[in-house]
Design an enzyme around this catalytic site. Structure first.
Site, PDB file in Angstrom:
ATOM      1  N   GLU A 147      -7.121   4.283   7.876  1.00  0.00           N
ATOM      2  CA  GLU A 147      -6.968   5.711   7.543  1.00  0.00           C
ATOM      3  C   GLU A 147      -8.225   6.244   6.859  1.00  0.00           C
ATOM      4  O   GLU A 147      -8.622   7.384   7.074  1.00  0.00           O
ATOM      5  CB  GLU A 147      -5.710   5.902   6.676  1.00  0.00           C
ATOM      6  N   ASN A 189       0.861  -1.186   0.000  1.00  0.00           N
ATOM      7  CA  ASN A 189       0.000   0.000   0.000  1.00  0.00           C
ATOM      8  C   ASN A 189       0.899   1.238   0.000  1.00  0.00           C
ATOM      9  O   ASN A 189       1.473   1.582   1.031  1.00  0.00           O
ATOM     10  CB  ASN A 189      -0.891  -0.053   1.260  1.00  0.00           C
ATOM     11  N   TRP A 190       1.029   1.856  -1.158  1.00  0.00           N
ATOM     12  CA  TRP A 190       1.949   2.990  -1.280  1.00  0.00           C
ATOM     13  C   TRP A 190       1.398   4.255  -0.604  1.00  0.00           C
ATOM     14  O   TRP A 190       2.110   5.220  -0.431  1.00  0.00           O
ATOM     15  CB  TRP A 190       2.225   3.299  -2.753  1.00  0.00           C
ATOM     16  N   LYS A 191       0.121   4.249  -0.296  1.00  0.00           N
ATOM     17  CA  LYS A 191      -0.540   5.421   0.319  1.00  0.00           C
ATOM     18  C   LYS A 191      -0.283   6.673  -0.526  1.00  0.00           C
ATOM     19  O   LYS A 191      -0.178   6.565  -1.742  1.00  0.00           O
ATOM     20  CB  LYS A 191      -0.082   5.590   1.768  1.00  0.00           C
ATOM     21  N   GLY A 221       2.241   2.148  10.758  1.00  0.00           N
ATOM     22  CA  GLY A 221       3.147   3.279  10.617  1.00  0.00           C
ATOM     23  C   GLY A 221       3.829   3.685  11.909  1.00  0.00           C
ATOM     24  O   GLY A 221       4.428   4.755  11.995  1.00  0.00           O
ATOM     25  N   GLU A 233      -5.235  -5.413  10.495  1.00  0.00           N
ATOM     26  CA  GLU A 233      -4.254  -4.351  10.711  1.00  0.00           C
ATOM     27  C   GLU A 233      -4.571  -3.629  12.018  1.00  0.00           C
ATOM     28  O   GLU A 233      -5.403  -2.709  12.033  1.00  0.00           O
ATOM     29  CB  GLU A 233      -4.311  -3.339   9.564  1.00  0.00           C
ATOM     30  N   HIS A 274      -9.638   0.430   5.090  1.00  0.00           N
ATOM     31  CA  HIS A 274      -8.365   0.779   5.725  1.00  0.00           C
ATOM     32  C   HIS A 274      -8.622   1.767   6.857  1.00  0.00           C
ATOM     33  O   HIS A 274      -9.468   2.658   6.735  1.00  0.00           O
ATOM     34  CB  HIS A 274      -7.400   1.376   4.687  1.00  0.00           C
TER      35      HIS A 274
HETATM   36  P1  PGA Z   1       2.736   0.185   7.666  1.00  0.00           P
HETATM   37  O1  PGA Z   1       1.285   0.358   7.002  1.00  0.00           O
HETATM   38  O2  PGA Z   1       3.328  -1.074   7.107  1.00  0.00           O
HETATM   39  O3  PGA Z   1       3.494   1.422   7.268  1.00  0.00           O
HETATM   40  O4  PGA Z   1       2.527   0.090   9.140  1.00  0.00           O
HETATM   41  C1  PGA Z   1       0.448  -0.735   6.756  1.00  0.00           C
HETATM   42  C2  PGA Z   1      -0.863  -0.275   6.160  1.00  0.00           C
HETATM   43  O5  PGA Z   1      -1.352   0.791   6.554  1.00  0.00           O
HETATM   44  O6  PGA Z   1      -1.438  -0.944   5.297  1.00  0.00           O
END
Ligand code: PGA
Length: 247
Positions: free
Chosen positions: A94, A9-11, A170, A164, A92
């Site tokens: 976020e 997931n490049w976000k 993060g 997750e 997700h």
């Molecule tokens: P992370 O993110 O590996 O940077 O913790 C995972 C995600 O949000 O899918």
């Protein structure tokens, strides 16, 4: 047998040159046993799909669950599948936290994605205060009941689930292998309760949250962990490929 999957997931990261370079380093991945999926920002999707070769799959981080029309700024699943996108992230943390995507909206997204033959990667996971209260299992189960467990057997079998824990995303604070395995095992038990053992055994459950080249091997060795959804470490080709070779 369940598929082994590593998804990146490049976000909201990378500029054009970095995205092109990353894909050129990933596309010749030789590991046939593992499905690799990347989720770039929308603007990179056409170029990534064009240059990715035949081993990588490409997903979108988001979409709006309507077919077309006056939804300024949004992108539909039919537009995504039209350009060759095969997977979509749904739920997700976020998107839940910053963009107010609630259970019923996520349920709608799951249905619309499946109607358009896109594979949902459905994310679930508890925030820290829920774990501190010891309520992580009921919290995650409710997320699945609210947005996923309405599906038929045929449709749930098309989905990928990603656990997750929000406190691990993060933060550099990965779940321990015990924490990851016990939640993955519970998710598989709930799938068994609702859909039966055969279906539960066929669905890949990925772990996400500070999964990296150093800890992937022990996480992926857990019986019910079928791969990872990787954020930060997916931006580095060496790290991402090391993770994909960690089964
Ligand atoms: P992370 O993110 O590996 O940077 O913790 C995972 C995600 O949000 O899918």
């Amino acid at each position: 047998m369940r598929k082994k999957i590593v998804a990146g997931n490049w976000k909201m990261n990378l500029l054009t040159d970095d995205a092109n370079q990353l894909i050129s380093l990933l596309k010749d991945n030789k590991n046939e046993d593992v499905e690799l999926i990347v989720f770039p920002s929308y603007i990179f999707l056409p170029s990534v799909i064009k240059s990715k070769g035949d081993k990588l799959m490409v997903g979108a981080q988001n979409f709006y669950p309507k077919d077309k029309g006056a939804f300024t700024g949004e992108i539909s699943v039919s537009q995504l599948s039209d350009i060759g996108v095969t997977h979509v992230l749904i739920g997700h943390s976020e998107r839940r936290a910053y963009f107010g995507e609630d259970e019923s909206f996520l349920k709608q997204k799951v249905d619309v994605a499946l109607d358009n033959t896109l594979t949902p990667v459905f994310c679930c996971g508890e925030p820290l205060e829920i774990r501190d209260r010891g309520e992580e299992f009921s919290y995650v189960k409710q997320q699945l009941i609210d947005s996923l467990f309405h599906l038929s057997i045929q449709n749930i079998e098309k989905c990928i689930i990603a656990y997750e824990p929000v406190w691990a995303i993060g933060t550099g604070k990965t779940a321990t292998i015990e924490q990851a395995e016990e939640m993955h095992k519970e998710i598989r038990n709930w799938l068994t309760e609702v859909y039966g053992n055969e279906t539960a055994q066929s669905i890949s459950i990925l772990y996400g949250g500070s999964c990296n080249a150093a800890n992937a091997k022990e996480l992926f060795a857990c019986e019910n962990v079928d791969g990872g959804l990787i954020g930060g470490a997916a931006l580095d080709s060496d790290a991402f490929l090391t993770i994909s070779n960690s089964f």
